[in-house]
Design a protein around this motif. Structure first.
Motif, PDB file in Angstrom:
ATOM      1  N   LEU A   1      -6.359   5.458  -1.790  1.00 21.78           N
ATOM      2  CA  LEU A   1      -5.169   5.090  -1.022  1.00 21.78           C
ATOM      3  C   LEU A   1      -4.742   6.177  -0.045  1.00 21.78           C
ATOM      4  CD1 LEU A   1      -3.051   3.577  -3.942  1.00 21.78           C
ATOM      5  CD2 LEU A   1      -4.356   2.328  -2.223  1.00 21.78           C
TER       6      LEU A   1
ATOM      7  N   LEU B   1      -1.711  -2.739  -6.380  1.00 22.64           N
ATOM      8  CA  LEU B   1      -1.812  -3.452  -5.109  1.00 22.64           C
ATOM      9  C   LEU B   1      -1.676  -4.958  -5.311  1.00 22.64           C
ATOM     10  CD1 LEU B   1      -4.679  -1.498  -3.289  1.00 22.64           C
ATOM     11  CD2 LEU B   1      -2.225  -1.413  -2.821  1.00 22.64           C
TER      12      LEU B   1
ATOM     13  N   THR C   1      -4.902   1.586  -9.083  1.00 24.70           N
ATOM     14  CA  THR C   1      -5.049   1.108  -7.706  1.00 24.70           C
ATOM     15  C   THR C   1      -5.014  -0.414  -7.634  1.00 24.70           C
ATOM     16  OG1 THR C   1      -6.441   3.047  -7.286  1.00 24.70           O
ATOM     17  CG2 THR C   1      -6.418   1.318  -5.616  1.00 24.70           C
TER      18      THR C   1
ATOM     19  N   PHE D   1      -3.815   5.509   3.577  1.00 23.30           N
ATOM     20  CA  PHE D   1      -2.523   4.896   3.897  1.00 23.30           C
ATOM     21  C   PHE D   1      -1.373   5.905   3.810  1.00 23.30           C
ATOM     22  CE2 PHE D   1      -5.254   1.645   1.963  1.00 23.30           C
ATOM     23  CZ  PHE D   1      -5.268   0.693   2.977  1.00 23.30           C
TER      24      PHE D   1
ATOM     25  N   THR E   1       0.826  -1.208   0.000  1.00 22.08           N
ATOM     26  CA  THR E   1       0.000   0.000   0.000  1.00 22.08           C
ATOM     27  C   THR E   1       0.861   1.259   0.000  1.00 22.08           C
ATOM     28  OG1 THR E   1      -0.154  -0.202   2.418  1.00 22.08           O
ATOM     29  CG2 THR E   1      -1.975  -1.084   1.108  1.00 22.08           C
TER      30      THR E   1
END
Length: 314
Positions: A182, A72, A68, A185, A25
């Motif tokens: 995200l 990931l 994304t 994070f 992440t």
């Protein structure tokens, strides 16, 4: 073409290096943030087009799938899979794009496209079966195959956008939309940025600058200078470059069965991508008619590659 293949191929060993100091992440947050930061001058100078309201949902879908989800899944999978093996599995992405094009866009790839699809999927199964032989865990390979499917979905979403936006536009807005989910994070990524070693941080910076922005620049020049069929050769060379860089930088060599499966994957993609040239019409005298030339004052634009992805976010 060589520069593009090397830039995209370098992403896979760079990911393995960055994973030694960053979580998947945190890597995704920093890579997309760096890509957006590198492209901000283009926004300020007007080289990035404004996003139309009607394209907002499709562009957001492109960013969520191609930026994304793809990153990931790829980063999580490469924790257990060597970079070269991962590159060969990601090479199945155009095959997934062909299948989705049949279902969503009602495209007809023909018998050659279907045959290439089946051959490449067989190659992916061979690579996955080599998981216990040094190529990596089967769970990690499964995540990378899902990453290839996510990337193929982004290609289908991006295809209509390329009629109205440049590849640079798509990369900027895709990275921007991909960064939004995200943001939670970000504190964790900032903390790892402080504690990680310089090699891991340099790898993350390279992922954003070299594998995303610079790779797009070289890829766009390829598309302007060569035909679509010639440009597609770059995609076949990426796993080869990844294997070579993985061996040089990390000393990692895939299992023989994984290498064999990768060759089958590339063969399948090649079968699906190669198109037989249409016969040229003949003039009344029986001689081939001259090829069409672009109108004066307007440069002919090459046909966009359906599975290019404008840098592929890699």
């Amino acid at each position: 073409m060589a520069a593009t293949a090397i830039l995209w191929g370098s992403a896979f060993p760079a990911i393995r290096i960055a994973l030694q100091g960053y979580s998947p992440t945190a890597m995704a947050v920093l890579r997309l943030a760096f890509a957006v930061a590198f492209l901000l001058p283009c926004v300020l100078t007007g080289r990035i087009s404004r996003l139309r309201r009607g394209d907002l949902v499709r562009m957001a879908g492109f960013g969520l799938t191609g930026m994304t989800a793809y990153q990931l899944l790829l980063y999580a999978g490469e924790r257990h899979v060597e970079g070269g093996t991962a590159a060969m599995l990601v090479a199945t992405s155009p095959v997934f794009a062909t299948a989705l094009g049949m279902l969503v866009l009602r495209e007809r790839p023909g018998a050659r496209g279907v045959a290439g699809l089946m051959v490449a999927l067989c190659g992916a199964l061979v690579v996955a079966s080599a998981g216990g032989g040094g190529g990596g865990s089967q769970a990690g390979m499964g995540m990378i195959v899902l990453a290839a499917a996510a990337q193929a979905t982004s290609f289908i979403l991006q295809k209509p956008l390329l009629r109205r936006y440049s590849g640079m536009d798509c990369i900027f807005y895709g990275s921007l939309f991909g960064l939004v989910p995200l943001l939670a994070f970000t504190p964790d990524a900032a903390g790892q940025l402080v504690t990680a070693g310089w090699q891991q941080t340099a790898a993350v910076v390279w992922l954003g600058l070299g594998c995303t922005v610079l790779a797009f620049c070289t890829w766009s020049r390829v598309l302007r200078a060569a035909s679509a069929s010639t440009s597609s050769l770059v995609l076949y060379a990426v796993p080869v470059a990844a294997l070579a860089l993985d061996a040089v930088c990390l000393g990692a060599v895939p299992a023989p069965m994984a290498a064999l499966g990768g060759l089958i994957v590339l063969a399948g993609v090649g079968i699906a991508a190669v198109r037989r040239p249409a016969p040229r019409p003949c003039s009344p005298a029986g001689e081939p008619a001259p090829a069409d030339e672009p109108s004066l004052g307007r440069q002919a634009e090459p046909e966009p590659l359906e599975h290019a992805g404008a840098g592929r976010g890699r």
